[in-house]
Enzyme design. Sequence first.
Site, PDB file in Angstrom:
ATOM      1  N   ASP A  90      -0.554   0.231  -3.727  1.00 27.95           N
ATOM      2  CA  ASP A  90       0.307  -0.622  -4.570  1.00 27.95           C
ATOM      3  C   ASP A  90       0.418  -2.005  -3.914  1.00 27.95           C
ATOM      4  OD1 ASP A  90       3.692  -0.090  -5.936  1.00 27.95           O
ATOM      5  OD2 ASP A  90       2.070  -1.445  -6.515  1.00 27.95           O
ATOM      6  N   SER A 129      -0.758   9.864  -5.094  1.00 24.18           N
ATOM      7  CA  SER A 129       0.299  10.721  -4.515  1.00 24.18           C
ATOM      8  C   SER A 129       0.006  11.269  -3.127  1.00 24.18           C
ATOM      9  CB  SER A 129       0.631  11.919  -5.436  1.00 24.18           C
ATOM     10  OG  SER A 129       1.410  11.503  -6.526  1.00 24.18           O
ATOM     11  N   GLY A 186      -0.487   9.680  -0.291  1.00 23.15           N
ATOM     12  CA  GLY A 186      -0.031   8.839   0.830  1.00 23.15           C
ATOM     13  C   GLY A 186       1.467   9.001   1.008  1.00 23.15           C
TER      14      GLY A 186
HETATM   15  N1  APR Z   1      -8.053   1.303  -1.631  1.00 23.21           N
HETATM   16  C1  APR Z   1      -8.112   2.631  -1.915  1.00 23.21           C
HETATM   17  N2  APR Z   1      -7.185   3.520  -1.523  1.00 23.21           N
HETATM   18  C2  APR Z   1      -6.150   3.029  -0.790  1.00 23.21           C
HETATM   19  C3  APR Z   1      -6.004   1.670  -0.449  1.00 23.21           C
HETATM   20  C4  APR Z   1      -7.024   0.789  -0.906  1.00 23.21           C
HETATM   21  N3  APR Z   1      -6.987  -0.525  -0.649  1.00 23.21           N
HETATM   22  N4  APR Z   1      -4.869   1.528   0.287  1.00 23.21           N
HETATM   23  C5  APR Z   1      -4.335   2.761   0.421  1.00 23.21           C
HETATM   24  N5  APR Z   1      -5.111   3.664  -0.218  1.00 23.21           N
HETATM   25  C6  APR Z   1      -4.955   5.118  -0.324  1.00 23.21           C
HETATM   26  C7  APR Z   1      -4.128   5.811   0.727  1.00 23.21           C
HETATM   27  O1  APR Z   1      -4.876   5.925   1.941  1.00 23.21           O
HETATM   28  C8  APR Z   1      -3.909   7.145   0.048  1.00 23.21           C
HETATM   29  O2  APR Z   1      -5.055   7.961   0.230  1.00 23.21           O
HETATM   30  O3  APR Z   1      -4.267   5.412  -1.525  1.00 23.21           O
HETATM   31  C9  APR Z   1      -3.820   6.767  -1.443  1.00 23.21           C
HETATM   32  C10 APR Z   1      -2.424   6.834  -2.044  1.00 23.21           C
HETATM   33  O4  APR Z   1      -1.467   6.474  -1.065  1.00 23.21           O
HETATM   34  P1  APR Z   1      -0.211   5.499  -1.449  1.00 23.21           P
HETATM   35  O5  APR Z   1      -0.713   4.135  -1.694  1.00 23.21           O
HETATM   36  O6  APR Z   1       0.820   5.703  -0.376  1.00 23.21           O
HETATM   37  O7  APR Z   1       0.316   6.056  -2.843  1.00 23.21           O
HETATM   38  P2  APR Z   1       1.244   7.329  -3.165  1.00 23.21           P
HETATM   39  O8  APR Z   1       1.080   8.421  -2.164  1.00 23.21           O
HETATM   40  O9  APR Z   1       0.965   7.614  -4.610  1.00 23.21           O
HETATM   41  O10 APR Z   1       2.726   6.771  -2.993  1.00 23.21           O
HETATM   42  C11 APR Z   1       3.190   5.830  -3.929  1.00 23.21           C
HETATM   43  O11 APR Z   1       3.927   4.327  -2.221  1.00 23.21           O
HETATM   44  O12 APR Z   1       3.132   2.206  -2.028  1.00 23.21           O
HETATM   45  C12 APR Z   1       4.177   2.955  -2.508  1.00 23.21           C
HETATM   46  O13 APR Z   1       5.005   1.690  -4.364  1.00 23.21           O
HETATM   47  C13 APR Z   1       4.287   2.858  -4.007  1.00 23.21           C
HETATM   48  O14 APR Z   1       6.396   3.992  -4.016  1.00 23.21           O
HETATM   49  C14 APR Z   1       5.010   4.142  -4.313  1.00 23.21           C
HETATM   50  C15 APR Z   1       4.380   5.121  -3.320  1.00 23.21           C
END
Ligand code: APR
Length: 193
Positions: free
Chosen positions: A45, A132, A134
């Site tokens: 995000d 989801s 991360g």
């Molecule tokens: N490109 C591809 N994948 C990425 C990138 C990128 N640039 N950056 C991070 N990721 C991966 C992470 O390594 C993980 O495998 O995206 C996956 C999802 O992780 P998160 O971004 O933490 O998303 P999520 O687990 O769905 O949590 C969402 O986190 O960032 C906040 O605002 C968001 O509150 C929401 C929550």
Amino acid sequence: MENQAAEVTINQVKLRIIQGDLTQQDTDAIVNAANPSLMGGGGVDGAIHQAGGPAILEECKQIVSRQGRLPTGKAVITTGGNLKARYVIHTVGPIWHGGNKGEPELLASAYQESLKLAADNSLTSLSFPSISTGAYGYPVSVAAKVAISAVITFLQQSTTSLKKVVFVLFDPQTFKAYSSALNEVTRQGNQRG
Ligand code: APR
């Protein structure tokens, strides 16, 4: 060594698994793993808003003022701003609570609602992160099977404008989980015949 991409064709749509940075993808739309506020965050995000610029957040604010927070499993579309991708489809995956609170259904819905929205906008290509797994804590190997099955089911059941769907995974472990999930799901499919 860079992990080898994996690819299958489902109903004339190429489904690929690659390791890379979602914000660098040259595709019609990338999918953001957002939160209900749509006001940005960390992880993918944060990376998308950082790379895409303020135009994305501006449209997110308009959406929230019009229709409120984005429920888990639903999706909305905004401009891609400065990204190579023309659009960003924002979806909210479930927070992991052990797996018995409807998480699999909500995770599948996040993928399928994003695919539906891409098709409704006549897009031909779409790239997903691992939603989801991360900050939201969904175990990667479990999420990968749900994600791959949800996307394959959607592509098998609908004829849309889509020609290419790509999972873009940020690290080798996540890439491995998704490529083995793809092998497992397609092997099961073949056995079912
Ligand atoms: N490109 C591809 N994948 C990425 C990138 C990128 N640039 N950056 C991070 N990721 C991966 C992470 O390594 C993980 O495998 O995206 C996956 C999802 O992780 P998160 O971004 O933490 O998303 P999520 O687990 O769905 O949590 C969402 O986190 O960032 C906040 O605002 C968001 O509150 C929401 C929550």
